[in-house]
Design a protein around this motif. Sequence first.
Motif, PDB file in Angstrom:
ATOM      1  N   LEU A  18       0.806  -1.221   0.000  1.00 45.04           N
ATOM      2  CA  LEU A  18       0.000   0.000   0.000  1.00 45.04           C
ATOM      3  C   LEU A  18       0.840   1.273   0.000  1.00 45.04           C
ATOM      4  O   LEU A  18       0.306   2.377   0.105  1.00 45.04           O
ATOM      5  CB  LEU A  18      -0.962  -0.003   1.193  1.00 45.04           C
ATOM      6  CG  LEU A  18      -2.176  -0.929   1.009  1.00 45.04           C
ATOM      7  CD1 LEU A  18      -2.984  -1.026   2.292  1.00 45.04           C
ATOM      8  CD2 LEU A  18      -3.055  -0.449  -0.146  1.00 45.04           C
ATOM      9  N   GLU A  19       2.136   1.139  -0.146  1.00 43.39           N
ATOM     10  CA  GLU A  19       2.963   2.307  -0.454  1.00 43.39           C
ATOM     11  C   GLU A  19       2.691   2.772  -1.886  1.00 43.39           C
ATOM     12  O   GLU A  19       3.049   3.878  -2.269  1.00 43.39           O
ATOM     13  CB  GLU A  19       4.447   1.954  -0.272  1.00 43.39           C
ATOM     14  CG  GLU A  19       4.801   1.635   1.182  1.00 43.39           C
ATOM     15  CD  GLU A  19       6.185   1.043   1.338  1.00 43.39           C
ATOM     16  OE1 GLU A  19       6.891   0.935   0.305  1.00 43.39           O
ATOM     17  OE2 GLU A  19       6.561   0.690   2.461  1.00 43.39           O
ATOM     18  N   ARG A  20       2.049   1.909  -2.662  1.00 42.93           N
ATOM     19  CA  ARG A  20       1.586   2.249  -4.007  1.00 42.93           C
ATOM     20  C   ARG A  20       0.093   2.591  -3.954  1.00 42.93           C
ATOM     21  O   ARG A  20      -0.547   2.391  -2.931  1.00 42.93           O
ATOM     22  CB  ARG A  20       1.830   1.066  -4.952  1.00 42.93           C
ATOM     23  CG  ARG A  20       3.296   0.725  -5.137  1.00 42.93           C
ATOM     24  CD  ARG A  20       3.453  -0.471  -6.069  1.00 42.93           C
ATOM     25  NE  ARG A  20       3.014  -1.714  -5.439  1.00 42.93           N
ATOM     26  CZ  ARG A  20       2.271  -2.626  -6.045  1.00 42.93           C
ATOM     27  NH1 ARG A  20       1.819  -2.414  -7.273  1.00 42.93           N
ATOM     28  NH2 ARG A  20       1.929  -3.740  -5.417  1.00 42.93           N
ATOM     29  N   PRO A  21      -0.492   3.086  -5.033  1.00 44.79           N
ATOM     30  CA  PRO A  21      -1.930   3.410  -5.016  1.00 44.79           C
ATOM     31  C   PRO A  21      -2.782   2.200  -4.641  1.00 44.79           C
ATOM     32  O   PRO A  21      -2.573   1.084  -5.138  1.00 44.79           O
ATOM     33  CB  PRO A  21      -2.191   3.863  -6.457  1.00 44.79           C
ATOM     34  CG  PRO A  21      -0.875   4.381  -6.931  1.00 44.79           C
ATOM     35  CD  PRO A  21       0.162   3.519  -6.283  1.00 44.79           C
ATOM     36  N   ALA A  22      -3.755   2.436  -3.773  1.00 44.57           N
ATOM     37  CA  ALA A  22      -4.558   1.349  -3.215  1.00 44.57           C
ATOM     38  C   ALA A  22      -5.297   0.563  -4.296  1.00 44.57           C
ATOM     39  O   ALA A  22      -5.355  -0.671  -4.252  1.00 44.57           O
ATOM     40  CB  ALA A  22      -5.547   1.903  -2.199  1.00 44.57           C
ATOM     41  N   ALA A  23      -5.890   1.259  -5.261  1.00 43.71           N
ATOM     42  CA  ALA A  23      -6.661   0.580  -6.306  1.00 43.71           C
ATOM     43  C   ALA A  23      -5.772  -0.382  -7.091  1.00 43.71           C
ATOM     44  O   ALA A  23      -6.186  -1.501  -7.427  1.00 43.71           O
ATOM     45  CB  ALA A  23      -7.304   1.600  -7.234  1.00 43.71           C
ATOM     46  N   LYS A  24      -4.563   0.036  -7.372  1.00 43.29           N
ATOM     47  CA  LYS A  24      -3.633  -0.823  -8.115  1.00 43.29           C
ATOM     48  C   LYS A  24      -3.252  -2.050  -7.303  1.00 43.29           C
ATOM     49  O   LYS A  24      -3.162  -3.165  -7.838  1.00 43.29           O
ATOM     50  CB  LYS A  24      -2.385  -0.016  -8.469  1.00 43.29           C
ATOM     51  CG  LYS A  24      -1.366  -0.775  -9.304  1.00 43.29           C
ATOM     52  CD  LYS A  24      -0.186   0.104  -9.669  1.00 43.29           C
ATOM     53  CE  LYS A  24       0.828  -0.665 -10.502  1.00 43.29           C
ATOM     54  NZ  LYS A  24       2.002   0.197 -10.869  1.00 43.29           N
TER      55      LYS A  24
ATOM     56  N   PRO B 151      -6.915  -0.523   2.897  1.00 40.39           N
ATOM     57  CA  PRO B 151      -6.651   0.920   2.831  1.00 40.39           C
ATOM     58  C   PRO B 151      -7.285   1.675   3.988  1.00 40.39           C
ATOM     59  O   PRO B 151      -6.652   2.564   4.582  1.00 40.39           O
ATOM     60  CB  PRO B 151      -7.262   1.319   1.484  1.00 40.39           C
ATOM     61  CG  PRO B 151      -7.171   0.073   0.661  1.00 40.39           C
ATOM     62  CD  PRO B 151      -7.432  -1.048   1.618  1.00 40.39           C
TER      63      PRO B 151
ATOM     64  N   ARG C 135      -5.246   3.245   7.467  1.00 42.64           N
ATOM     65  CA  ARG C 135      -5.419   4.649   7.842  1.00 42.64           C
ATOM     66  C   ARG C 135      -5.832   4.774   9.308  1.00 42.64           C
ATOM     67  O   ARG C 135      -5.307   5.608  10.047  1.00 42.64           O
ATOM     68  CB  ARG C 135      -6.472   5.292   6.932  1.00 42.64           C
ATOM     69  CG  ARG C 135      -6.623   6.790   7.103  1.00 42.64           C
ATOM     70  CD  ARG C 135      -7.588   7.356   6.077  1.00 42.64           C
ATOM     71  NE  ARG C 135      -7.164   7.042   4.708  1.00 42.64           N
ATOM     72  CZ  ARG C 135      -7.876   7.345   3.632  1.00 42.64           C
ATOM     73  NH1 ARG C 135      -9.058   7.940   3.754  1.00 42.64           N
ATOM     74  NH2 ARG C 135      -7.417   7.045   2.428  1.00 42.64           N
TER      75      ARG C 135
END
Length: 359
Positions: A67-73, A145, A149
């Motif tokens: 999740l250091e990358r975009p969540a959707a991806k 995600p 948070r």
Amino acid sequence: MGAHSRTSTVAVAGDAQVRDRYFDTLRALALVRVVAYHTFGWSWAGLVFPSMGIMFALAGTLMAKSLERPAAKVIRSRLRRLLPPFWFWGVFVVTAMLVHGWMPGRQIVFWIVPLGDPPGNAWGEQAWEILWYLRTYLWFVLLSPLLLRIFRLAPVPVLLLSLAPVVVFRYAWQPPDDRLGTALLDLATYLFCWLIGFAHRDGVLARLRPGPVVVLSLTALALGGWYALAHQAEYGTYDLDENPLAQAFWSAGFVTPLMWTKARFGVDFAGLVRYRRLNRLVTVFNARAVTIYLWHELALVLAVPLIDAFWNVPAFEAYLPLESQWFLFAVGWVLIALFVPACGWVEDIAARKRPKLLP
């Protein structure tokens, strides 16, 4: 936790390119324990090695890293890696159940995306009952995600409070005995383990002192063990897999020192590479974890008629321990070893890699 077993487990390794032999070894041991439990039915197996809690913790760590990358991806990547092996396996199981008289209804949609337990008939129950793990893993992936948070607002308090839902479900509000209720109960049971994976990845565990970790871990183990033993009459066993609250606390107490030790001391089992065969075995187990998990029950099912046929061979009857559960265990692993090259290539395709018989 319902009629289906709660012991089987596997973690989808995700997109991590750098392998960690400490985590890989834990994952491989969990898979071996899964097959052993489904062969021997040992009630004490979860107390010795709560593979479910361990595997959810490992998956949580990998998810936090991804999740250091975009969540959707990230979510798309997880779905892509998980669903094709599930679909491939499902074609065989669903077809076999149809041949044996199963009449599917609208719930067959869960054989496409297992957000709920896929339906089936009694003939195929031993095969499909393990799918609860894929359903729980999938929900954790979709919720991660938001969970990450919330966790980062107050890591330690959120981690400790993550054990509250399973207590609430036990004493304040019982979830309905349906797909939704079962999903909620499983999520509550393993929420702490998933979040401690976050805590490892974010460096929270590395900052904790040994004293509180030891005290809290022993307290959780004591509560989980006591609850399992004290409620044997209610659940019919002390098997943690039948007792969500005991499973949650025992897993929390067991997993915490494993993850803390890794975070604090950087244990990596790098020396494993000196043992080439063992290192190779760990590599195969991790690269084919989904395949081993999905197909191991079918291997054990097929082992029974195969062993029955051995009785017709006088030499086999005389010299092989055909009545031994250990022999069933061995034959099961032989069949799993055949399923790995026969079916494991689907995992490579799902990961967008060149398919191989063995990784």
